[in-house]
Design a protein around this motif. Sequence first.
Motif, PDB file in Angstrom:
ATOM      1  N   LYS A  17       0.839  -1.209   0.000  1.00  0.00           N
ATOM      2  CA  LYS A  17       0.000   0.000   0.000  1.00  0.00           C
ATOM      3  C   LYS A  17       0.873   1.258   0.000  1.00  0.00           C
ATOM      4  CE  LYS A  17      -3.821   2.149   2.499  1.00  0.00           C
ATOM      5  NZ  LYS A  17      -4.698   2.091   3.671  1.00  0.00           N
ATOM      6  N   ALA A  18       1.948   1.235   0.789  1.00  0.00           N
ATOM      7  CA  ALA A  18       2.859   2.393   0.858  1.00  0.00           C
ATOM      8  C   ALA A  18       3.522   2.639  -0.499  1.00  0.00           C
ATOM      9  CB  ALA A  18       3.914   2.167   1.935  1.00  0.00           C
ATOM     10  N   LYS A  19       3.936   1.564  -1.182  1.00  0.00           N
ATOM     11  CA  LYS A  19       4.553   1.716  -2.500  1.00  0.00           C
ATOM     12  C   LYS A  19       3.559   2.282  -3.509  1.00  0.00           C
ATOM     13  CE  LYS A  19       8.096  -1.846  -2.241  1.00  0.00           C
ATOM     14  NZ  LYS A  19       8.564  -3.127  -2.780  1.00  0.00           N
ATOM     15  N   THR A  20       2.327   1.771  -3.475  1.00  0.00           N
ATOM     16  CA  THR A  20       1.302   2.267  -4.391  1.00  0.00           C
ATOM     17  C   THR A  20       1.047   3.751  -4.152  1.00  0.00           C
ATOM     18  OG1 THR A  20       0.266   0.096  -4.512  1.00  0.00           O
ATOM     19  CG2 THR A  20      -1.104   1.978  -5.127  1.00  0.00           C
ATOM     20  N   MET A  21       0.948   4.124  -2.874  1.00  0.00           N
ATOM     21  CA  MET A  21       0.702   5.527  -2.533  1.00  0.00           C
ATOM     22  C   MET A  21       1.878   6.396  -2.991  1.00  0.00           C
ATOM     23  SD  MET A  21      -1.080   6.643   0.951  1.00  0.00           S
ATOM     24  CE  MET A  21       0.121   7.298   2.066  1.00  0.00           C
ATOM     25  N   PHE A  22       3.097   5.904  -2.771  1.00  0.00           N
ATOM     26  CA  PHE A  22       4.288   6.640  -3.186  1.00  0.00           C
ATOM     27  C   PHE A  22       4.282   6.857  -4.694  1.00  0.00           C
ATOM     28  CE2 PHE A  22       8.584   6.391  -4.958  1.00  0.00           C
ATOM     29  CZ  PHE A  22       9.135   7.528  -4.410  1.00  0.00           C
ATOM     30  N   LEU A  23       4.008   5.794  -5.458  1.00  0.00           N
ATOM     31  CA  LEU A  23       4.008   5.908  -6.919  1.00  0.00           C
ATOM     32  C   LEU A  23       2.901   6.837  -7.412  1.00  0.00           C
ATOM     33  CD1 LEU A  23       4.880   2.244  -7.918  1.00  0.00           C
ATOM     34  CD2 LEU A  23       6.337   4.270  -8.117  1.00  0.00           C
ATOM     35  N   ASN A  24       1.731   6.795  -6.759  1.00  0.00           N
ATOM     36  CA  ASN A  24       0.658   7.725  -7.128  1.00  0.00           C
ATOM     37  C   ASN A  24       1.086   9.166  -6.894  1.00  0.00           C
ATOM     38  OD1 ASN A  24      -1.103   5.733  -7.948  1.00  0.00           O
ATOM     39  ND2 ASN A  24      -2.177   5.619  -6.000  1.00  0.00           N
ATOM     40  N   MET A  65       4.188  10.284  -6.712  1.00  0.00           N
ATOM     41  CA  MET A  65       5.274  10.617  -7.629  1.00  0.00           C
ATOM     42  C   MET A  65       4.752  10.929  -9.027  1.00  0.00           C
ATOM     43  SD  MET A  65       8.264  11.172  -6.941  1.00  0.00           S
ATOM     44  CE  MET A  65       9.210  11.162  -5.473  1.00  0.00           C
ATOM     45  N   SER A  66       3.770  10.158  -9.502  1.00  0.00           N
ATOM     46  CA  SER A  66       3.244  10.435 -10.836  1.00  0.00           C
ATOM     47  C   SER A  66       2.611  11.816 -10.865  1.00  0.00           C
ATOM     48  CB  SER A  66       2.254   9.358 -11.275  1.00  0.00           C
ATOM     49  OG  SER A  66       1.118   9.349 -10.457  1.00  0.00           O
ATOM     50  N   HIS A  67       1.994  12.208  -9.756  1.00  0.00           N
ATOM     51  CA  HIS A  67       1.412  13.548  -9.625  1.00  0.00           C
ATOM     52  C   HIS A  67       2.523  14.595  -9.648  1.00  0.00           C
ATOM     53  CE1 HIS A  67      -0.332  16.940  -7.328  1.00  0.00           C
ATOM     54  NE2 HIS A  67      -1.438  16.602  -7.945  1.00  0.00           N
ATOM     55  N   ASP A  68       3.598  14.344  -8.880  1.00  0.00           N
ATOM     56  CA  ASP A  68       4.715  15.291  -8.797  1.00  0.00           C
ATOM     57  C   ASP A  68       5.447  15.426 -10.128  1.00  0.00           C
ATOM     58  OD1 ASP A  68       4.127  15.627  -6.130  1.00  0.00           O
ATOM     59  OD2 ASP A  68       5.793  14.405  -5.385  1.00  0.00           O
ATOM     60  N   ILE A  69       5.566  14.330 -10.867  1.00  0.00           N
ATOM     61  CA  ILE A  69       6.301  14.329 -12.128  1.00  0.00           C
ATOM     62  C   ILE A  69       5.523  15.076 -13.226  1.00  0.00           C
ATOM     63  CG2 ILE A  69       7.005  12.784 -14.019  1.00  0.00           C
ATOM     64  CD1 ILE A  69       7.975  10.834 -11.811  1.00  0.00           C
ATOM     65  N   ARG A  70       4.216  15.001 -13.168  1.00  0.00           N
ATOM     66  CA  ARG A  70       3.380  15.610 -14.204  1.00  0.00           C
ATOM     67  C   ARG A  70       3.600  17.127 -14.302  1.00  0.00           C
ATOM     68  NH1 ARG A  70      -1.388  13.511 -12.503  1.00  0.00           N
ATOM     69  NH2 ARG A  70      -0.820  11.533 -13.388  1.00  0.00           N
ATOM     70  N   THR A  71       3.772  17.812 -13.184  1.00  0.00           N
ATOM     71  CA  THR A  71       3.887  19.280 -13.202  1.00  0.00           C
ATOM     72  C   THR A  71       5.132  19.762 -13.957  1.00  0.00           C
ATOM     73  OG1 THR A  71       2.610  19.436 -11.164  1.00  0.00           O
ATOM     74  CG2 THR A  71       3.922  21.349 -11.755  1.00  0.00           C
TER      75      THR A  71
END
Length: 185
Positions: free
Chosen positions: A23-30, A32-38
Amino acid sequence: YRKEMEQQVALERALEMAKSASKAKTMFLNNMSHDIRTPMNAIIGYTELATMHIGNKDLVKNFLGKIELSSNHLLSLINDVLDMSRIESGKLNLNEKSEHIPEIIHTLKDIVQADINAKNLQFYANSIGIHNEYVVCDRLRLNQVLLNVISNAIKYTPTGGSIWLTVEQKVCEESGVGAYEFRIR
């Protein structure tokens, strides 16, 4: 029978830990994908602008500088993703260096400007009572937090609206320590 019960409890505990880690990895990747998009949007936006104004050397140079800032931020984020061992071990080291608050704010504005323009928004940044512009902090972590909140503000602010970023230096009694409040409205 007692040994079997102890093994069952140990297996259930291990399963819960594995689920929690997943769950922690999934949350981290979610996140990160948000952070990378900007920064990625900024790179794409400024590249398009540079292409449209290819004959204007000064303007293109300005756009290339903004692309470089966003690219460096994106590279830092990607390096974080690749270093999963820190996350898995629960250890996160801060990279503390002397940073200039006005430069941090200016860079943030440059990174989100393409998204701001796309939604026809106004972005304002101001400071209150900043006596110490240079601070020791982890710029990447600070940028991650602020960009996450700013990109949410962009997402949920109606077209034509305004976003305000305010930085205020608070009174701090401890010598050599500063307290800064960042507000995004």
